[in-house]
Design an enzyme around this catalytic site. Structure first.
Site, PDB file in Angstrom:
ATOM      1  N   THR A 124       0.752  -1.453  -0.061  1.00 17.00           N
ATOM      2  CA  THR A 124      -0.428   0.431  -0.177  1.00 17.00           C
ATOM      3  C   THR A 124       1.087   0.840   0.038  1.00 17.00           C
ATOM      4  OG1 THR A 124      -1.210   1.089   1.661  1.00 17.00           O
ATOM      5  CG2 THR A 124      -0.231  -0.455   2.572  1.00 17.00           C
ATOM      6  N   ASP A 125       0.294   2.254  -0.312  1.00 14.58           N
ATOM      7  CA  ASP A 125       1.265   3.374  -0.256  1.00 14.58           C
ATOM      8  C   ASP A 125       1.652   4.005   1.127  1.00 14.58           C
ATOM      9  OD1 ASP A 125      -1.766   4.476   0.215  1.00 14.58           O
ATOM     10  OD2 ASP A 125      -1.380   6.938  -0.959  1.00 14.58           O
ATOM     11  N   GLU A 126       0.585   3.150   1.921  1.00 18.62           N
ATOM     12  CA  GLU A 126       0.636   4.069   3.376  1.00 18.62           C
ATOM     13  C   GLU A 126       2.057   3.671   4.052  1.00 18.62           C
ATOM     14  OE1 GLU A 126      -3.218   3.361   5.472  1.00 18.62           O
ATOM     15  OE2 GLU A 126      -4.353   3.994   3.817  1.00 18.62           O
ATOM     16  N   TYR A 149      -0.864  -0.392  10.930  1.00 15.81           N
ATOM     17  CA  TYR A 149      -2.183  -0.917   9.761  1.00 15.81           C
ATOM     18  C   TYR A 149      -1.162  -1.130   9.093  1.00 15.81           C
ATOM     19  CZ  TYR A 149      -2.768  -1.374   4.859  1.00 15.81           C
ATOM     20  OH  TYR A 149      -3.658  -1.516   4.022  1.00 15.81           O
ATOM     21  N   LYS A 153       2.175  -3.388   7.126  1.00 13.67           N
ATOM     22  CA  LYS A 153       2.222  -3.566   5.565  1.00 13.67           C
ATOM     23  C   LYS A 153       3.565  -2.812   5.084  1.00 13.67           C
ATOM     24  CE  LYS A 153      -0.360  -4.065   3.464  1.00 13.67           C
ATOM     25  NZ  LYS A 153      -1.231  -5.370   2.220  1.00 13.67           N
TER      26      LYS A 153
HETATM   27  P1  NAD Z   1     -10.136  -6.209   3.106  1.00 17.94           P
HETATM   28  O1  NAD Z   1     -10.195  -6.005   4.710  1.00 17.94           O
HETATM   29  O2  NAD Z   1     -11.852  -5.870   1.940  1.00 17.94           O
HETATM   30  O3  NAD Z   1     -10.372  -7.399   2.693  1.00 17.94           O
HETATM   31  C1  NAD Z   1      -9.127  -8.598   2.954  1.00 17.94           C
HETATM   32  C2  NAD Z   1      -9.420 -10.427   2.919  1.00 17.94           C
HETATM   33  O4  NAD Z   1      -8.342 -10.640   3.287  1.00 17.94           O
HETATM   34  C3  NAD Z   1     -10.963 -10.126   3.539  1.00 17.94           C
HETATM   35  O5  NAD Z   1     -11.404 -11.775   2.323  1.00 17.94           O
HETATM   36  C4  NAD Z   1     -10.264 -11.361   4.151  1.00 17.94           C
HETATM   37  O6  NAD Z   1     -11.059 -12.364   4.906  1.00 17.94           O
HETATM   38  C5  NAD Z   1      -9.503 -12.243   4.588  1.00 17.94           C
HETATM   39  N1  NAD Z   1      -8.501 -11.927   5.299  1.00 17.94           N
HETATM   40  C6  NAD Z   1      -7.916 -11.520   6.598  1.00 17.94           C
HETATM   41  N2  NAD Z   1      -6.770 -11.752   7.314  1.00 17.94           N
HETATM   42  C7  NAD Z   1      -6.718 -12.982   6.679  1.00 17.94           C
HETATM   43  C8  NAD Z   1      -5.862 -14.337   7.438  1.00 17.94           C
HETATM   44  N3  NAD Z   1      -4.953 -14.272   8.846  1.00 17.94           N
HETATM   45  N4  NAD Z   1      -5.829 -15.349   6.078  1.00 17.94           N
HETATM   46  C9  NAD Z   1      -7.027 -15.344   5.613  1.00 17.94           C
HETATM   47  N5  NAD Z   1      -7.299 -14.485   4.593  1.00 17.94           N
HETATM   48  C10 NAD Z   1      -7.588 -13.586   5.992  1.00 17.94           C
HETATM   49  O7  NAD Z   1      -9.216  -5.579   2.395  1.00 17.94           O
HETATM   50  P2  NAD Z   1      -9.079  -5.113   0.679  1.00 17.94           P
HETATM   51  O8  NAD Z   1      -8.897  -3.222   0.858  1.00 17.94           O
HETATM   52  O9  NAD Z   1      -9.416  -6.310  -0.207  1.00 17.94           O
HETATM   53  O10 NAD Z   1      -7.795  -5.576   0.611  1.00 17.94           O
HETATM   54  C11 NAD Z   1      -6.635  -5.702   0.186  1.00 17.94           C
HETATM   55  C12 NAD Z   1      -4.634  -5.542  -0.136  1.00 17.94           C
HETATM   56  O11 NAD Z   1      -4.654  -4.974  -0.282  1.00 17.94           O
HETATM   57  C13 NAD Z   1      -4.952  -5.689   1.459  1.00 17.94           C
HETATM   58  O12 NAD Z   1      -3.414  -6.333   1.656  1.00 17.94           O
HETATM   59  C14 NAD Z   1      -4.301  -4.270   1.557  1.00 17.94           C
HETATM   60  O13 NAD Z   1      -3.532  -3.743   2.510  1.00 17.94           O
HETATM   61  C15 NAD Z   1      -3.819  -3.372   0.325  1.00 17.94           C
HETATM   62  N6  NAD Z   1      -4.424  -2.335  -0.308  1.00 17.94           N
HETATM   63  C16 NAD Z   1      -6.055  -2.436  -0.402  1.00 17.94           C
HETATM   64  C17 NAD Z   1      -6.219  -0.412  -0.778  1.00 17.94           C
HETATM   65  C18 NAD Z   1      -7.472  -0.366   0.188  1.00 17.94           C
HETATM   66  O14 NAD Z   1      -7.770   1.008  -0.737  1.00 17.94           O
HETATM   67  N7  NAD Z   1      -8.045  -1.171   0.495  1.00 17.94           N
HETATM   68  C19 NAD Z   1      -5.233   0.673  -1.191  1.00 17.94           C
HETATM   69  C20 NAD Z   1      -3.849  -0.332  -1.291  1.00 17.94           C
HETATM   70  C21 NAD Z   1      -3.439  -1.770  -0.892  1.00 17.94           C
HETATM   71  P1  TYD Z   2     -10.368   4.747   4.927  1.00 17.30           P
HETATM   72  O1  TYD Z   2     -11.634   4.226   4.216  1.00 17.30           O
HETATM   73  O2  TYD Z   2     -10.761   4.311   6.236  1.00 17.30           O
HETATM   74  O3  TYD Z   2      -8.922   4.731   4.485  1.00 17.30           O
HETATM   75  P2  TYD Z   2      -7.378   4.652   4.775  1.00 17.30           P
HETATM   76  O4  TYD Z   2      -7.357   5.294   5.755  1.00 17.30           O
HETATM   77  O5  TYD Z   2      -6.767   4.022   5.035  1.00 17.30           O
HETATM   78  O6  TYD Z   2      -7.276   6.097   4.041  1.00 17.30           O
HETATM   79  O7  TYD Z   2     -10.749   6.679   5.761  1.00 17.30           O
HETATM   80  C1  TYD Z   2     -10.215   7.269   4.179  1.00 17.30           C
HETATM   81  C2  TYD Z   2     -10.636   8.215   4.993  1.00 17.30           C
HETATM   82  O8  TYD Z   2     -11.167   9.509   5.043  1.00 17.30           O
HETATM   83  C3  TYD Z   2      -8.884   8.878   6.020  1.00 17.30           C
HETATM   84  O9  TYD Z   2      -8.319  10.299   5.797  1.00 17.30           O
HETATM   85  C4  TYD Z   2     -10.125   9.169   7.196  1.00 17.30           C
HETATM   86  C5  TYD Z   2     -11.173   9.188   6.192  1.00 17.30           C
HETATM   87  N1  TYD Z   2     -12.472   8.907   7.622  1.00 17.30           N
HETATM   88  C6  TYD Z   2     -13.403   9.607   8.158  1.00 17.30           C
HETATM   89  O10 TYD Z   2     -13.299  11.195   7.786  1.00 17.30           O
HETATM   90  N2  TYD Z   2     -14.859   9.148   8.803  1.00 17.30           N
HETATM   91  C7  TYD Z   2     -15.526   8.275   8.275  1.00 17.30           C
HETATM   92  O11 TYD Z   2     -15.879   7.470   8.828  1.00 17.30           O
HETATM   93  C8  TYD Z   2     -13.967   7.120   8.081  1.00 17.30           C
HETATM   94  C9  TYD Z   2     -14.191   5.258   7.654  1.00 17.30           C
HETATM   95  C10 TYD Z   2     -13.118   7.647   7.256  1.00 17.30           C
END
Ligand code: NAD
Ligand code: TYD
Length: 338
Positions: A124-126, A149, A153
């Site tokens: 992730t970019d985080e 988190y 990562k």
């Molecule tokens: P999500 O929380 O929607 O899904 C995570 C999945 O992993 C779920 O299906 C969960 O059941 C499974 N999981 C969790 N713990 C597990 C374990 N111990 N064993 C097996 N499965 C397990 O997450 P997402 O938003 O789809 O993100 C997917 C990936 O992409 C993550 O690695 C996250 O760090 C990365 N990512 C997410 C974003 C975003 O904006 N959502 C951006 C950049 C990177």
């Molecule tokens: P989020 O979707 O949790 O992603 P991330 O923290 O990984 O970037 O949040 C996106 C942005 O929105 C973040 O700056 C936190 C903010 N946020 C709120 O202001 N209110 C909320 O209820 C949530 C869930 C997030």
């Protein structure tokens, strides 16, 4: 090719599985523990597809992973499974370290032992931490994660790269910005705000709402992962983003406007601890090296996403009521026992 996808019942993983089955002849093996964030209903459209197999298992369980690798003999791994929500990592960091760090290491060990040809680590970019008013994250920006988190990562990302450096494994790392689109669990900003607005509930904006995220549609992210999978260089990191920086408050107001709801629903609430102020990705390397470019325009894709939640009320109502968790039992428990 047999591709093992971890976290394939989550938001991005499910979108990726649907795409991979649509665009290739590959066999797809999903490994997912079905935590609260895992929802097999997201894969309903492909559940009868013979190219798909599903294994409910925890990636930190090395015996279970060994068994799955032995049985399915994957050629490649795309690793999404993670605890992914920053707010939860503030309330309870431990599972973030175990799943994200230890789970990744278990998968790398199995991949090494079983001769997996390519391991795509979805980071992730985080991991880069927070930016000031200017500047962009490049692949060479220092890692400075701020939340439990993002720290977990960053650790997983570096462990994955270490398996390339030390053991010569074929590992590629992607670092993508915030995703939006269908099938996102409604604890994250965009689906949470859509659903609250639909129900005329308050929209909780953390602090002043001027934190900036760089939003990319999940389908663009999945296409980029496939480009990295197909053409990325082992040991390299690829940033993924679509140059779409927005303050949170703008997103919230756009959602309200699209739904015809009043801005009086907005509530500024106490800020998140350690809240990162700004993320912004420089995707030049990925675009130049792999020929990938994002296709979705936020002005169209955000309203389309809102409309998806309107049209798929059952999907998110079952998430909220918890009914989605019974789906695995109903659909799979007997089949897996056979
Ligand atoms: P999500 O929380 O929607 O899904 C995570 C999945 O992993 C779920 O299906 C969960 O059941 C499974 N999981 C969790 N713990 C597990 C374990 N111990 N064993 C097996 N499965 C397990 O997450 P997402 O938003 O789809 O993100 C997917 C990936 O992409 C993550 O690695 C996250 O760090 C990365 N990512 C997410 C974003 C975003 O904006 N959502 C951006 C950049 C990177
Ligand atoms: P989020 O979707 O949790 O992603 P991330 O923290 O990984 O970037 O949040 C996106 C942005 O929105 C973040 O700056 C936190 C903010 N946020 C709120 O202001 N209110 C909320 O209820 C949530 C869930 C997030």
């Amino acid at each position: 090719m047999n591709v093992l996808v971890t976290g394939g019942a989550g938001f991005i993983g499910a979108n990726y599985v649907l795409r991979r089955l649509r665009t290739s002849d590959d066999r797809v093996t999903v490994v997912d523990a079905l935590t609260y964030a895992g929802n097999l209903e997201s894969l309903k459209a492909v559940e009868e597809n013979p190219a798909l197999s599903f294994h409910r298992a925890d990636i930190t369980d090395s015996d279970a992973m060994e068994k799955i690798f032995e049985e399915t003999k994957p050629d490649a791994v795309v690793h999404f499974a993670a605890e992914s929500h920053v707010d939860r990592s503030i309330l309870g960091p431990r599972v973030f370290t175990t799943t994200n760090v230890l789970g990744t290491q278990v998968l790398l060990d199995c991949s090494k032992k079983h001769g997996v040809q390519r391991f795509v680590m979805v980071s992730t970019d985080e991991v880069y931490g927070s930016l000031g008013k200017t500047g962009l994250f490049s692949e060479t920006s220092p890692l400075k994660p701020s939340s439990p988190y993002s720290a977990s990562k960053a650790a997983a990302d570096l462990v994955a790269l270490s398996y390339h450096h030390t053991f010569g494994m074929d590992v590629v790392v992607t670092r993508c910005s915030n995703n939006y689109g269908p099938l996102q669990f409604p604890e994250k900003l965009i689906p949470l705000m859509i659903i609250n607005a639909l129900e005329d509930k308050p929209l909780p904006v953390y602090g002043d709402g001027m934190q900036i995220r760089d939003w990319i549609h999940v389908e663009d992210h999945c296409a980029a992962i496939d480009a990295v999978f197909a053409k990325g260089m082992a040991g390299e990191v690829y940033n993924i983003g679509s140059q779409n920086e927005r303050p949170n408050i703008e997103i919230v107001k756009r959602i309200l406007a699209h739904l015809g709801k009043p801005e009086t629903l907005i509530r500024h609430v106490e800020d998140r601890l350690g809240h990162d102020r700004r993320y912004a990705i420089d995707p030049t390397k990925t675009e130049g090296a792999l020929g990938w470019v994002p296709e979705k325009k936020f002005e169209d894709a955000l309203p389309a996403t809102i409309d998806w939640y309107l049209a798929n009320r059952t999907w998110w109502e079952r998430v909220r009521s918890g009914a989605y968790r019974e789906y695995f039992e109903a659909q799979y428990a007997q089949r897996l026992a056979d």
